[in-house]
Scaffold this motif. Structure first.
Motif, PDB file in Angstrom:
ATOM      1  N   ASP A 132     -48.055   7.736  50.071  1.00 23.78           N
ATOM      2  CA  ASP A 132     -46.593   7.319  50.490  1.00 23.78           C
ATOM      3  C   ASP A 132     -45.808   6.367  50.857  1.00 23.78           C
ATOM      4  O   ASP A 132     -44.934   6.343  51.835  1.00 23.78           O
ATOM      5  N   PRO A 133     -45.042   6.279  49.972  1.00 28.94           N
ATOM      6  CA  PRO A 133     -44.025   5.088  50.142  1.00 28.94           C
ATOM      7  C   PRO A 133     -42.353   5.963  50.571  1.00 28.94           C
ATOM      8  O   PRO A 133     -42.599   6.975  50.556  1.00 28.94           O
ATOM      9  N   PRO A 134     -41.748   5.295  50.686  1.00 26.28           N
ATOM     10  CA  PRO A 134     -40.731   4.675  51.340  1.00 26.28           C
ATOM     11  C   PRO A 134     -39.629   5.071  50.612  1.00 26.28           C
ATOM     12  O   PRO A 134     -39.612   5.098  49.011  1.00 26.28           O
ATOM     13  N   SER A 135     -38.683   6.064  51.182  1.00 24.11           N
ATOM     14  CA  SER A 135     -37.360   6.818  49.765  1.00 24.11           C
ATOM     15  C   SER A 135     -36.817   5.827  49.212  1.00 24.11           C
ATOM     16  O   SER A 135     -36.483   6.489  47.805  1.00 24.11           O
ATOM     17  N   TRP A 136     -36.648   4.028  49.206  1.00 25.80           N
ATOM     18  CA  TRP A 136     -36.581   2.853  48.340  1.00 25.80           C
ATOM     19  C   TRP A 136     -37.287   2.972  47.052  1.00 25.80           C
ATOM     20  O   TRP A 136     -36.710   2.513  46.433  1.00 25.80           O
ATOM     21  N   TRP A 137     -38.696   3.305  47.504  1.00 23.08           N
ATOM     22  CA  TRP A 137     -39.380   3.740  45.881  1.00 23.08           C
ATOM     23  C   TRP A 137     -38.823   4.349  45.276  1.00 23.08           C
ATOM     24  O   TRP A 137     -39.766   5.603  45.021  1.00 23.08           O
ATOM     25  N   PRO A 138     -38.519   4.554  44.110  1.00 26.56           N
ATOM     26  CA  PRO A 138     -38.220   5.322  43.077  1.00 26.56           C
ATOM     27  C   PRO A 138     -38.920   5.787  42.247  1.00 26.56           C
ATOM     28  O   PRO A 138     -38.435   6.514  41.234  1.00 26.56           O
ATOM     29  N   PHE A 139     -40.115   6.306  42.342  1.00 28.29           N
ATOM     30  CA  PHE A 139     -41.091   6.560  41.425  1.00 28.29           C
ATOM     31  C   PHE A 139     -42.104   7.137  42.203  1.00 28.29           C
ATOM     32  O   PHE A 139     -42.021   7.971  43.324  1.00 28.29           O
ATOM     33  N   GLN A 140     -42.874   8.037  41.626  1.00 24.24           N
ATOM     34  CA  GLN A 140     -43.786   9.412  42.426  1.00 24.24           C
ATOM     35  C   GLN A 140     -44.983   9.023  42.825  1.00 24.24           C
ATOM     36  O   GLN A 140     -45.518   7.693  42.343  1.00 24.24           O
ATOM     37  N   PRO A 141     -45.100   9.775  44.487  1.00 25.03           N
ATOM     38  CA  PRO A 141     -46.075   8.970  45.170  1.00 25.03           C
ATOM     39  C   PRO A 141     -47.389   9.460  44.351  1.00 25.03           C
ATOM     40  O   PRO A 141     -46.910  10.511  44.181  1.00 25.03           O
ATOM     41  N   GLY A 142     -48.252   8.749  44.927  1.00 23.69           N
ATOM     42  CA  GLY A 142     -49.641   8.241  44.140  1.00 23.69           C
ATOM     43  C   GLY A 142     -49.878   8.643  42.672  1.00 23.69           C
ATOM     44  O   GLY A 142     -50.863   9.137  42.494  1.00 23.69           O
ATOM     45  N   ARG A 143     -49.165   8.390  41.956  1.00 21.90           N
ATOM     46  CA  ARG A 143     -48.881   8.460  40.828  1.00 21.90           C
ATOM     47  C   ARG A 143     -48.562   7.280  40.022  1.00 21.90           C
ATOM     48  O   ARG A 143     -47.342   7.091  40.084  1.00 21.90           O
ATOM     49  N   TYR A 144     -49.578   6.460  39.991  1.00 24.58           N
ATOM     50  CA  TYR A 144     -49.503   4.497  39.313  1.00 24.58           C
ATOM     51  C   TYR A 144     -50.978   4.596  38.324  1.00 24.58           C
ATOM     52  O   TYR A 144     -52.100   5.124  38.668  1.00 24.58           O
ATOM     53  N   GLU A 145     -51.289   3.467  37.694  1.00 27.84           N
ATOM     54  CA  GLU A 145     -52.247   2.881  37.173  1.00 27.84           C
ATOM     55  C   GLU A 145     -51.979   1.122  37.366  1.00 27.84           C
ATOM     56  O   GLU A 145     -51.058   0.999  37.496  1.00 27.84           O
ATOM     57  N   ILE A 146     -53.248   0.844  37.380  1.00 27.31           N
ATOM     58  CA  ILE A 146     -53.030  -0.409  38.090  1.00 27.31           C
ATOM     59  C   ILE A 146     -53.096  -1.403  35.593  1.00 27.31           C
ATOM     60  O   ILE A 146     -54.113  -0.674  35.400  1.00 27.31           O
ATOM     61  N   VAL A 147     -52.473  -1.708  35.821  1.00 25.97           N
ATOM     62  CA  VAL A 147     -52.126  -2.861  34.400  1.00 25.97           C
ATOM     63  C   VAL A 147     -53.261  -3.009  33.645  1.00 25.97           C
ATOM     64  O   VAL A 147     -54.216  -4.387  35.023  1.00 25.97           O
ATOM     65  N   GLN A 148     -54.566  -3.322  32.671  1.00 33.52           N
ATOM     66  CA  GLN A 148     -55.188  -3.523  32.438  1.00 33.52           C
ATOM     67  C   GLN A 148     -54.481  -4.547  31.193  1.00 33.52           C
ATOM     68  O   GLN A 148     -54.882  -3.629  29.985  1.00 33.52           O
ATOM     69  N   VAL A 149     -54.936  -5.561  30.751  1.00 33.24           N
ATOM     70  CA  VAL A 149     -54.708  -6.071  29.167  1.00 33.24           C
ATOM     71  C   VAL A 149     -55.631  -7.039  29.182  1.00 33.24           C
ATOM     72  O   VAL A 149     -56.013  -7.846  29.562  1.00 33.24           O
ATOM     73  N   GLU A 150     -54.818  -7.823  28.018  1.00 31.91           N
ATOM     74  CA  GLU A 150     -55.948  -9.136  27.633  1.00 31.91           C
ATOM     75  C   GLU A 150     -54.842 -10.009  27.107  1.00 31.91           C
ATOM     76  O   GLU A 150     -53.363 -10.086  27.531  1.00 31.91           O
ATOM     77  N   GLU A 151     -55.236 -11.352  28.006  1.00 39.57           N
ATOM     78  CA  GLU A 151     -54.384 -12.989  27.343  1.00 39.57           C
ATOM     79  C   GLU A 151     -55.642 -13.806  26.547  1.00 39.57           C
ATOM     80  O   GLU A 151     -56.322 -13.614  26.357  1.00 39.57           O
ATOM     81  N   HIS A 152     -54.238 -13.880  26.102  1.00 38.96           N
ATOM     82  CA  HIS A 152     -54.633 -14.857  24.346  1.00 38.96           C
ATOM     83  C   HIS A 152     -54.249 -16.350  24.656  1.00 38.96           C
ATOM     84  O   HIS A 152     -53.127 -16.462  25.121  1.00 38.96           O
ATOM     85  N   GLN A 153     -55.207 -17.447  25.429  1.00 37.83           N
ATOM     86  CA  GLN A 153     -55.066 -19.096  25.344  1.00 37.83           C
ATOM     87  C   GLN A 153     -55.336 -19.667  24.545  1.00 37.83           C
ATOM     88  O   GLN A 153     -56.678 -19.686  24.300  1.00 37.83           O
ATOM     89  N   ASP A 154     -54.491 -20.257  23.134  1.00 32.87           N
ATOM     90  CA  ASP A 154     -55.357 -21.305  22.939  1.00 32.87           C
ATOM     91  C   ASP A 154     -57.441 -20.607  21.975  1.00 32.87           C
ATOM     92  O   ASP A 154     -57.757 -21.489  22.240  1.00 32.87           O
ATOM     93  N   GLY A 155     -56.327 -19.367  21.266  1.00 39.14           N
ATOM     94  CA  GLY A 155     -57.965 -18.958  20.617  1.00 39.14           C
ATOM     95  C   GLY A 155     -58.604 -18.624  21.205  1.00 39.14           C
ATOM     96  O   GLY A 155     -59.413 -17.785  20.074  1.00 39.14           O
ATOM     97  N   ALA A 156     -58.577 -18.305  22.731  1.00 32.64           N
ATOM     98  CA  ALA A 156     -59.841 -17.504  23.553  1.00 32.64           C
ATOM     99  C   ALA A 156     -58.787 -15.777  23.874  1.00 32.64           C
ATOM    100  O   ALA A 156     -57.683 -16.279  23.985  1.00 32.64           O
ATOM    101  N   VAL A 157     -60.008 -15.278  24.293  1.00 36.52           N
ATOM    102  CA  VAL A 157     -59.396 -13.977  24.570  1.00 36.52           C
ATOM    103  C   VAL A 157     -59.751 -13.269  25.805  1.00 36.52           C
ATOM    104  O   VAL A 157     -60.950 -13.438  25.820  1.00 36.52           O
TER     105      VAL A 157
END
Length: 490
Positions: A132-157
């Motif tokens: 239930d976002p305020p008017s200044w949030w320019p995206f659709q209410p209730g429609r979102y995903e938390i991003v899940q990605v991998e991190e690569h560091q010094d050969g480790a994932v």
């Protein structure tokens, strides 16, 4: 000295010639024998809690801002969503973000010193905002995903951290500042073959960690004069630990090792590489911006920024400030907001005539020049390094007043609208609560000027984490991850 730690189920004992505390020293209190000089400093430290989340969202209106900040929410420090940065727009431009089906954004939440900082509660506040976002949030209410990605560091994932829940901006209250706490840190450096380089000794930013290290080595030249085969153990492979290790390796020291409690290095730096618009957008959950004050440091570390250019972030009207209360809030351009605050502080009201706006601009320029001169008088320098000499007494209420009070009492209240953005958007608190000392340290002359339509704010094209990746690789740093310090006896 004896340091005992555990890794991979094994107990390891080392005898450092120099112990470097590059983590929050308060986390070592159960296992380290702090001295009567160190303990009061640790007990006086306070911190905020920062909670950032990278989301994939769905636009619902045309956007004209890359960054939006709600100052009233920042001031509450209650964990509510206080703003966001559109990573898609930052990386590819607003036209691309507006034409895309989805955008990548990073939201910000902060809890004050005395607030309840619980990841579950902050996640619930974020969800309530998104549903239930305020008017200044320019995206659709209730429609979102938390991003899940991998991190690569010094050969480790491994999975990248998201959201990021972290203690942030260790600071001293007014009484401790007045008693000289930051300079007492410097005075005990090197005692018991121990030095402290964590952000708690100076300020939160990468710039201040780097500057403090330079100041420390200038004040304690014997550290670099030690035998090059001295055993140096750095606890913490965050930004300050990596900077210390790099400097000593470059000075010819051959036995420098870092112990890190987590499964990754880089500390609060989390540069998520998110698939976006047929390429990759960098979402910084922690370390993010650079200003012109970073130029010298960026040049000194240029070996580790190969292929990683500085790119502008949200210039001019692309920076939005939320004003008003729901449901009547609106988003103003940063320059207009700064001018509005100046006009209101002068009693002109808002909106006001062009003549009064011109008079306000003149007052803004006068106040900015006065600010630079007063800061020079207090600290004896115009740069952003924590001052090497302690101001005598409490000049102009530097320690005893908030930054907002300091500005008002010295005829510079017109600047508050502009300085609010320059200070608060970094997560360093709000002008009405933070001691003036911290505001003065951060607001250097180059960012005190009220030229609303221009900005020297930049970000690394490939993210801050790429800087530390290159440093670790090019210096072949000896980092042991997933360690647990069992005891430290000095």
């Amino acid at each position: 000295m004896e340091l005992v730690y555990q890794t991979d189920g094994k107990r390891v004992v080392v005898n450092p010639d120099l112990l470097v505390i590059a983590c929050d020293p308060r986390g070592l209190e159960p296992v380290m024998d702090f001295t009567p000089q160190e303990k009061p400093l640790l007990d006086a430290l306070r911190n905020f809690t920062f909670y950032t989340t990278c989301l994939r969202v769905y636009p619902r209106t045309t956007q004209d801002r890359v960054v939006i900040l709600a100052p009233d929410v920042v001031e509450s420090q209650s964990g509510l969503v206080q703003g966001y940065r559109n990573e898609t727009a930052k990386q590819w431009g607003l036209p691309a973000a507006n034409s895309a089906t989805t955008n990548i954004v990073t939201t910000y939440q902060m809890v004050g010193i005395n607030g309840t900082s619980d990841p579950g509660a902050l996640a619930a506040q974020r969800s309530a905002f998104l549903d239930d976002p305020p008017s200044w949030w320019p995206f659709q209410p209730g429609r979102y995903e938390i991003v899940q990605v991998e991190e690569h560091q010094d050969g480790a994932v491994h999975p990248a951290v998201n959201p990021l829940f972290t203690p942030y901006f260790n600071q001293f209250p007014a009484a401790a500042l007045g008693a000289g706490a930051p300079w007492r840190w410097l005075s005990i450096q090197g005692m018991n073959d121990t030095v402290y380089v964590h952000a708690s000794t100076c300020f939160e930013s990468v710039l201040h960690c780097w500057s403090y290290l330079n100041m420390l080595l200038a004040a304690r030249p014997q550290l670099l004069a030690a035998p090059k085969d001295s055993t140096i153990v750095v606890i913490g492979a965050g930004v300050s630990g990596l900077l210390f290790a790099q400097r000593f390796i470059d000075e010819g020291f051959t036995d420098v090792s870092l112990l890190e409690s987590t499964n990754r290095f880089a500390g609060k730096t989390h540069s998520l590489q998110v698939p976006d618009q047929g390429g990759t957008s960098i979402a910084e959950l922690g370390t993010c911006y650079l200003s012109p004050a970073y130029d010298e440091m960026a040049q000194a570390l240029s070996e580790f920024t190969v292929g990683n250019a500085r790119v502008p972030v949200a210039h001019g009207s692309e920076r939005g400030i939320v004003v008003g209360a729901p449901p009547n809030e609106k988003v103003m351009a940063f320059s207009d907001y700064g001018l509005m605050v100046a006009c209101q502080s002068l009693g002109f009201g808002w909106p006001c005539s062009t003549a009064k706006q011109d008079a306000a601009y003149l007052k803004l320029l006068e106040a900015a020049l006065f600010y630079v001169g007063l800061r020079l008088e207090i600290f004896g320098t115009i740069d952003g390094v924590m001052p090497t000499s302690r101001p005598a007494g409490d000049p102009y209420g530097v320690f005893s007043k908030t930054f907002a009070q300091f500005l008002d009492d010295n005829g510079m209240g017109v600047l508050k609208g502009y300085l609010m953005y320059a200070y608060q958007v970094q997560g360093y608190g709000d002008l009405d609560k933070i001691p003036a000392y911290y505001g003065l340290v951060w607001i250097t002359p180059d960012i005190a000027q009220p030229f609303g339509c221009t900005s020297g704010v930049t970000a690394w094209q490939n993210g801050w984490e790429d800087v530390w990746d290159q440093m670790v690789t090019k210096r072949a740093m000896n980092i042991t991850l997933n360690t647990r310090v069992m005891s430290i006896r000095r």
